[in-house]
Design an enzyme around this catalytic site. Structure first.
Site, PDB file in Angstrom:
ATOM      1  N   THR A 109      -2.148  -2.119   2.853  1.00 63.09           N
ATOM      2  CA  THR A 109      -0.826  -1.470   4.162  1.00 63.09           C
ATOM      3  C   THR A 109      -1.849  -1.092   5.272  1.00 63.09           C
ATOM      4  O   THR A 109      -1.184  -1.484   6.205  1.00 63.09           O
ATOM      5  CB  THR A 109      -0.346  -0.902   3.021  1.00 63.09           C
ATOM      6  OG1 THR A 109       0.500  -0.662   1.977  1.00 63.09           O
ATOM      7  CG2 THR A 109       0.341   0.259   4.417  1.00 63.09           C
ATOM      8  N   GLU A 388      -2.705  -4.424 -10.237  1.00 63.71           N
ATOM      9  CA  GLU A 388      -3.382  -3.392 -10.874  1.00 63.71           C
ATOM     10  C   GLU A 388      -2.671  -3.200 -12.577  1.00 63.71           C
ATOM     11  O   GLU A 388      -2.473  -3.950 -13.252  1.00 63.71           O
ATOM     12  CB  GLU A 388      -2.354  -2.177 -10.282  1.00 63.71           C
ATOM     13  CG  GLU A 388      -0.699  -2.775 -10.962  1.00 63.71           C
ATOM     14  CD  GLU A 388      -0.204  -1.965  -9.732  1.00 63.71           C
ATOM     15  OE1 GLU A 388      -0.557  -1.072  -9.191  1.00 63.71           O
ATOM     16  OE2 GLU A 388       1.323  -1.268 -10.465  1.00 63.71           O
TER      17      GLU A 388
HETATM   18  N1  LIG Z   1      -9.472  -0.330   7.262  1.00 59.07           N
HETATM   19  C1  LIG Z   1      -9.048   1.587   6.849  1.00 59.07           C
HETATM   20  N2  LIG Z   1     -10.087   2.388   7.090  1.00 59.07           N
HETATM   21  C2  LIG Z   1      -9.829   3.364   6.744  1.00 59.07           C
HETATM   22  N3  LIG Z   1      -9.375   4.205   5.361  1.00 59.07           N
HETATM   23  C3  LIG Z   1      -8.938   3.036   5.078  1.00 59.07           C
HETATM   24  C4  LIG Z   1      -8.535   1.744   5.842  1.00 59.07           C
HETATM   25  N4  LIG Z   1      -8.152   0.746   5.026  1.00 59.07           N
HETATM   26  C5  LIG Z   1      -8.172   1.412   3.926  1.00 59.07           C
HETATM   27  N5  LIG Z   1      -7.969   2.632   3.634  1.00 59.07           N
HETATM   28  C6  LIG Z   1      -8.027   3.990   2.322  1.00 59.07           C
HETATM   29  O1  LIG Z   1      -7.674   3.945   1.826  1.00 59.07           O
HETATM   30  C7  LIG Z   1      -6.327   4.080   1.515  1.00 59.07           C
HETATM   31  C8  LIG Z   1      -5.699   2.844   0.235  1.00 59.07           C
HETATM   32  O2  LIG Z   1      -5.385   1.949   1.479  1.00 59.07           O
HETATM   33  P1  LIG Z   1      -3.736   1.230   1.544  1.00 59.07           P
HETATM   34  O3  LIG Z   1      -2.478   1.799   0.898  1.00 59.07           O
HETATM   35  O4  LIG Z   1      -4.102  -0.079   2.341  1.00 59.07           O
HETATM   36  O5  LIG Z   1      -4.323   0.408  -0.077  1.00 59.07           O
HETATM   37  P2  LIG Z   1      -3.327  -1.056  -1.047  1.00 59.07           P
HETATM   38  O6  LIG Z   1      -4.151  -1.505  -0.798  1.00 59.07           O
HETATM   39  O7  LIG Z   1      -2.190  -0.472   0.601  1.00 59.07           O
HETATM   40  O8  LIG Z   1      -2.818  -0.360  -2.190  1.00 59.07           O
HETATM   41  P3  LIG Z   1      -1.469  -0.151  -2.330  1.00 59.07           P
HETATM   42  O9  LIG Z   1      -2.161  -1.293  -3.605  1.00 59.07           O
HETATM   43  O10 LIG Z   1      -2.043   0.369  -3.810  1.00 59.07           O
HETATM   44  O11 LIG Z   1      -0.663   0.054  -1.487  1.00 59.07           O
HETATM   45  C9  LIG Z   1      -5.417   4.397   2.841  1.00 59.07           C
HETATM   46  O12 LIG Z   1      -5.063   5.249   2.585  1.00 59.07           O
HETATM   47  C10 LIG Z   1      -7.157   4.240   3.633  1.00 59.07           C
HETATM   48  O13 LIG Z   1      -6.856   6.230   3.403  1.00 59.07           O
HETATM   49 MG   LIG Z   2      -0.131  -0.301   0.178  1.00 61.07          MG
END
Ligand SMILES: Nc1ncnc2c1ncn2[C@@H]1O[C@H](COP(=O)(O)OP(=O)(O)OP(=O)(O)O)[C@@H](O)[C@H]1O
Ligand SMILES: [Mg+2]
Length: 1038
Positions: A109, A388
């Site tokens: 995300t 997951e």
């Molecule tokens: N590029 C980045 N820089 C800093 N922090 C990051 C970055 N990418 C992810 N994070 C941290 O990791 C957390 C989780 O990332 P994110 O919500 O994008 O995961 P996701 O892959 O979308 O997971 P899900 O499948 O559960 O939605 C974010 O809330 C943030 O704190």
């Molecule tokens: Mg996400």
């Protein structure tokens, strides 16, 4: 290959690894993570490792570095891939998509948001308001969707509990003009229950923590999270989430996007209604089910804008049509609870879908006519829930993991296909690479009639009571032989699996054990019609709108709706088709540890992800024989400086020939293959060597460029200076010319003017002409003087010269020089001055002429003299061009003393109005006299005497050049005078010294004395008296 990153950060592209092996891959991934380089390329795929800390790599300056650059020109970054997708879309009018995959918490995300920010930042350079509005809405929509679709899970504090695919539409100029969001299967079961350590959707907590007192009161809510059954599990959880602040951000975003106040209000009412629903409890009184805490019902009714009794009825009864009869069937307590939960989930799901639809209404492209505006292209960004594995995996995880299988399949298909096609296109032999193809798992889930979804649907369609165990039994019997499926029944020794409850799928990303409990219900997704009708009849139009099917009458027979799993499968197939029709770009996200720590790189966890994401295969496929490929043109552009054949330009028939020559020049011919439009390089080492050679040459090129540039600069400066000088020169010429013209204009016709141009004002000259102007004025003055002189009769000339001489000598030193009157000179012969004696004087003068042979009489006048014996007597002086005579007027002007003029050394006069004059002689026998005049009395004659004498001396001893130009007669006169002078015994060059002082110094027979002039009121006429230092000349004053 990415440049600008030194090798200390590891390899920026995994393709450049020396050997493709897991240890080397992991070592590079770890090194880069530890050095804060979270992105690495595999060709055109970006591998991203979640840094779990904020990095300063997304700012405006970084955006500028990537804007418009080729993928390999800059270090790996999301921006590089976003730019590549944007460029492909803009340059080739291709629809592109960016697929972001990875497990929950890997950073999908976040990545999708950075990509959108980048696209927003590089578009709309002309700042068109409409485009800015669209961009703002696209960005703002994220935060609203996250509030309602994301939740804290054990893996991720902001886990997306829905799938999102967003299309951004661009006009022919490449500016965003709208968008569309597709959402996929929201995990709605989270509304009613969460696993330990997890929370429901953020929206509930945000409302309770951020809503004002007044708002909460109007919604009959209280701040305490633990008061609500549906969310109390996660109520005490500590996390970095600031719900109160987020509430405001989301409320603002909704406002900006264009939600009307009544719409936002309805959203809050629905959230409140769900919370209240969760607190409803049912009891059975005999056969009659009752609502235990009945006072909650009116609140729910109020919030949903419906009637209390209708809510109560919908919760406790079910209306069934049997033939023509309609009866109300009473729920059991269990059925009532089930109905309540289904209702709560359904309301939330409808709310979420309505929000998405509402956003789509606002952001969709409007008034776009392709015939006028050209092709409308899109970039799709897919951010979908990651693979997951929970402790308890249910229907939702099954769907989510199936979705990830589909995407992995797409990745394999496209990446391999692209590669294969490229080799074919270029005429390079293709070498097959082994990789795990997960099609078999996809089939296990989705195959018609045989797949898990089909079996589940079959079970749901059976009439009569079907249990989850019966569904598991069907799976066992139909899939027992499938290599990726197992259960306890199929493998009795597998103690992890529970009998009659669990089954395991061997996913591409790992084994997942699913519990069948709830599969049937969730798949059927039953919601009693009564609830739909209840909300359709709500007096709140927003709410009514969300439930159109409530319109159906009870007796109307409807087609059996598709099951949840089938709906999801269909949406996935449509999604994959959609993605496959676009040019895909991939971001593969990796989660470095389960502790959300920026420090830990958990080797085992990461290796697992690298494995199941097929990254190693990706590298292998990418390198299938060739680690690098580039079009001939671009290759030359980058490396042409290495060879003399190609630098600066080649003269070979084609770029391909030139590249061949370059490669042979470097000796790499055995390590490359030549495609139709591209060169393929087998080993990374060759590429490195080329890069090194290039880097060495770059230094020389830079020096060369600096040299040329400095030369250019110097030449430019020189030209500028020269131009400036020319301008200055011309300007000066112009100033001089215009000055001269102006002078000519002003002085035009001065000859005919009465004053010969005396009144004409001189123009101000340029600085350079100041001296010229002085000279010019002098010439002009001379000319004017000559004009004046020309008009005078010749007889007046001596007088004029004398006056000029007097003026030169005395101007500013004595007041009255007598210039205004005619200078008669020989006053002794003038009747008015000497009425009685002039007759006596003239014969004496004539006699002296005869005797002393003078030519001209210079001056004569009565005087009063004082001598060294202080004797004061009235005498006369007679000055000719040869002598100064002192005469006694009382004795018929008998000559008392004769002083040859050559003995005269100087004159002294006072600076007053008196007529004192001292004649200094060589023998120091000065003659002290005061001139007397009778007619008019006290006429000043000092100026005349001095002028006449000075003029005489000047002309005699040092004839001025101007005189040489005078008339021949004057010349004659002059030469005569000169001759005369030359016979004198002391014919040295001297001029007459004239002193103007008071007192006047003199020497009487060598004795020094002074004559001072004093004015006395009662003095009738000037007279000398003696004093200690010499004499006083007392003159009358008033
Ligand atoms: N590029 C980045 N820089 C800093 N922090 C990051 C970055 N990418 C992810 N994070 C941290 O990791 C957390 C989780 O990332 P994110 O919500 O994008 O995961 P996701 O892959 O979308 O997971 P899900 O499948 O559960 O939605 C974010 O809330 C943030 O704190
Ligand atoms: Mg996400």
């Amino acid at each position: 290959m990415a440049e600008q990153e030194s090798l200390e950060f590891g390899k920026a592209d995994f393709v450049l690894m020396d050997t493709v092996s897991m240890p080397e891959f992991m070592a590079n991934l770890r090194l880069r993570f530890e050095k804060g380089r979270i992105y690495t390329f595999i060709g055109e795929v970006v591998v991203s490792v979640n840094p779990y800390k904020s990095l300063n790599i997304y700012g405006r300056d970084t955006i500028e570095q990537y804007k418009g650059r080729e993928l390999y020109e800059r270090p790996p970054h999301l921006f590089a891939i976003a730019d590549a997708a944007y460029k492909a879309m803009k340059r080739r009018s291709k629809d592109t998509c960016i697929v972001i995959s990875g497990e929950s918490g890997a950073g999908k995300t976040e990545a999708s948001k950075y990509i959108m920010q980048y696209i927003a930042a590089i578009t709309n350079p002309s700042q068109r308001a409409e485009v800015e509005r669209v961009k703002n809405m696209l960005l703002k929509s994220n935060c609203v969707l996250e509030a309602f679709g994301n939740a804290k899970t054990n893996r991720n504090d902001n886990s997306s509990r829905f799938g999102k695919y967003m299309d951004i539409n661009f006009d022919f100029k490449g500016d965003p003009i709208g968008g569309h969001i597709n959402n996929y299967l929201l995990e709605k079961s989270r509304v009613i229950v969460q696993q330990p350590g997890e929370r429901s959707f953020h929206s509930f907590y945000q409302l309770l923590q951020g809503g004002s007192e007044q708002m909460l009161r109007s919604l009959h809510l209280q701040k305490s999270l633990s008061s609500y059954n549906y969310i109390h599990v996660g109520a005490q959880l500590k996390s970095s989430i600031n719900d109160a602040a987020e509430f405001k951000v989301v409320a603002d975003a909704m406002k900006v996007i264009g939600f009307k106040p009544e719409e936002t209000q309805t959203v809050y009412k629905i959230l409140a209604a769900i919370l209240h629903l969760g607190n409803l409890k049912f009891v059975v009184d005999g056969d009659t089910p009752l609502i235990e805490n009945g006072k909650v019902v009116p609140i729910i009714a109020e919030l949903l804008s419906t009637k209390t009794d209708m809510v109560e009825k919908a919760l406790l009864y079910r209306t069934v049509a049997t033939g023509r009869d309609i009866i109300d069937k009473q729920h059991t307590e269990q059925e009532a609870s089930y109905g309540r939960d289904a209702f709560a989930k359904a309301i939330y799901e409808r709310l979420f879908c309505w929000i998405v639809t509402r956003i789509n209404d606002i952001i969709e492209v409007k008034n776009y006519d392709t015939t006028i505006h050209g092709k409308n292209t899109v970039i799709g960004v897919l951010d979908i829930y990651g693979f997951e594995i929970f402790d308890n995996n249910s229907f939702e995880q099954f769907c989510i993991n199936y979705c990830n299988e589909k995407l992995q399949q797409l990745f394999i298909q496209l990446v391999l296909k692209q590669e294969q096609e490229e080799y074919e296109r270029e005429g390079i032999p293709w070498k097959h690479i082994d990789y795990f193809n997960n099609q078999i798992i996809v089939d296990l889930v989705e195959q018609q009639h045989k797949g898990i979804i089909a079996i589940l649907d079959d079970a749901c369609m059976n009439v009569g009571k079907v249990t989850d165990e019966m569904f598991l039994e069907a799976l066992n019997s139909k899939l027992g032989k499938h290599g990726h499926f197992s259960s306890r029944k199929l493998c009795a020794s597998d103690k992890i699996l529970e009998f009659d409850r669990d089954f395991r799928i061997r996913h591409y990303a790992g084994d997942v054990v699913y519990s069948v409990i709830g599969f049937i219900d969730k798949n059927k997704d039953t919601l009693f019609q009564d609830f739909k009708r209840l909300l359709y009849n709500s007096s709140n139009p927003v709410l009514k709108n969300m439930w159109p099917e409530g319109k159906l009458s009870i007796t109307e027979v409807t087609k059996r709706p598709l099951t949840a799993a089938t709906l999801f499968k269909n949406s996935m197939i449509a999604l994959v088709d959609n993605l496959a029709s676009k040019e895909p770009y991939y971001v593969r996200c990796i989660k470095p540890n389960d502790k959300k720590s920026p420090q830990i790189f958990d080797d085992e966890r990461c290796r697992h992800q690298v494995e199941y994401l097929g990254l190693l295969e990706n590298v292998r496929v990418r390198r299938a024989g060739f680690a690098f490929r580039q079009t001939y043109e671009k290759f030359l552009h980058r490396y042409k400086m290495i060879s003399e054949f190609t630098w600066p330009n080649h003269d070979l028939p084609s770029d391909k020939e030139a590249v061949k020559k370059l490669i042979e020049h470097c000796g790499f011919q055995d390590d490359v293959a030549y495609g139709k439009t591209k060169i393929f390089i087998r080993t990374p080492r060759t590429l490195f060597t080329l890069e090194e050679l290039r880097a060495q040459m770059l230094i020389r090129i830079v020096l060369f460029l600096q040299k040329v540039w400095r030369g250019t600069l110097a030449r430019m400066r020189y030209k500028r200076t020269k131009a400036a000088l020319t301008i200055i020169r011309y300007y000066r010429h112009y100033k001089v010319k215009s000055y001269i013209h102006e002078v000519a204009r002003r002085f035009h016709g001065v000859k005919t003017m009465k004053d010969h141009g005396k009144h004409v004002k001189w123009p101000t000259p340029p600085k350079v002409l100041r001296r010229f102007e002085e000279a010019l004025q002098a010439i002009f003055n001379r000319w004017r003087a000559s004009q004046l002189i020309k008009s005078l009769p010749a007889s007046d000339l001596p007088q004029v010269r004398a006056k000029v001489a007097a003026m030169e000598m005395l101007k500013g030193q004595r007041a009255d020089l007598g210039l205004q009157r005619a200078w008669e000179g020989n006053y002794l012969a003038s009747k008015p001055d000497t009425p009685q004696t002039s007759g006596t004087f003239v014969p004496v003068a004539n006699e002296l002429k005869r005797k002393d042979k003078y030519m001209n009489i210079l001056f004569s006048c009565h005087v009063r003299k004082v001598n060294r014996f202080s004797k004061v007597e009235d005498r006369a002086i007679f000055v000719t061009d040869r002598h100064l005579y002192k005469m006694d007027p009382t004795k018929q002007y008998k000559v008392m003393k004769t002083i040859p003029l050559y003995n005269l050394t100087g004159l002294s006069v006072s600076n007053g109005k008196d007529q004192l004059v001292v004649f200094h002689t060589k023998d120091n026998k000065d003659l002290i006299v005061c001139l007397f005049s009778k007619q008019p009395t006290h006429e000043s004659r000092i100026g005349e005497l001095v002028g006449v004498l000075v003029n005489h001396f000047k002309r005699c001893k040092d004839p001025s050049p101007s005189l040489r130009t005078t008339t021949p007669s004057v010349m004659l006169l002059f030469s005569w005078t000169s001759d005369r002078c030359s016979v004198e015994p002391t014919n040295e060059k001297r001029h007459l010294q004239v002193n103007v002082t008071n007192p006047v110094q003199c020497s009487l027979h060598g004795k020094k004395c002074t004559v001072s002039v004093e004015t006395r009121i009662n003095q009738p006429e000037p007279d000398f008296t003696k004093n200690r230092s010499g004499f006083i000349l007392s003159v009358p004053g008033n």
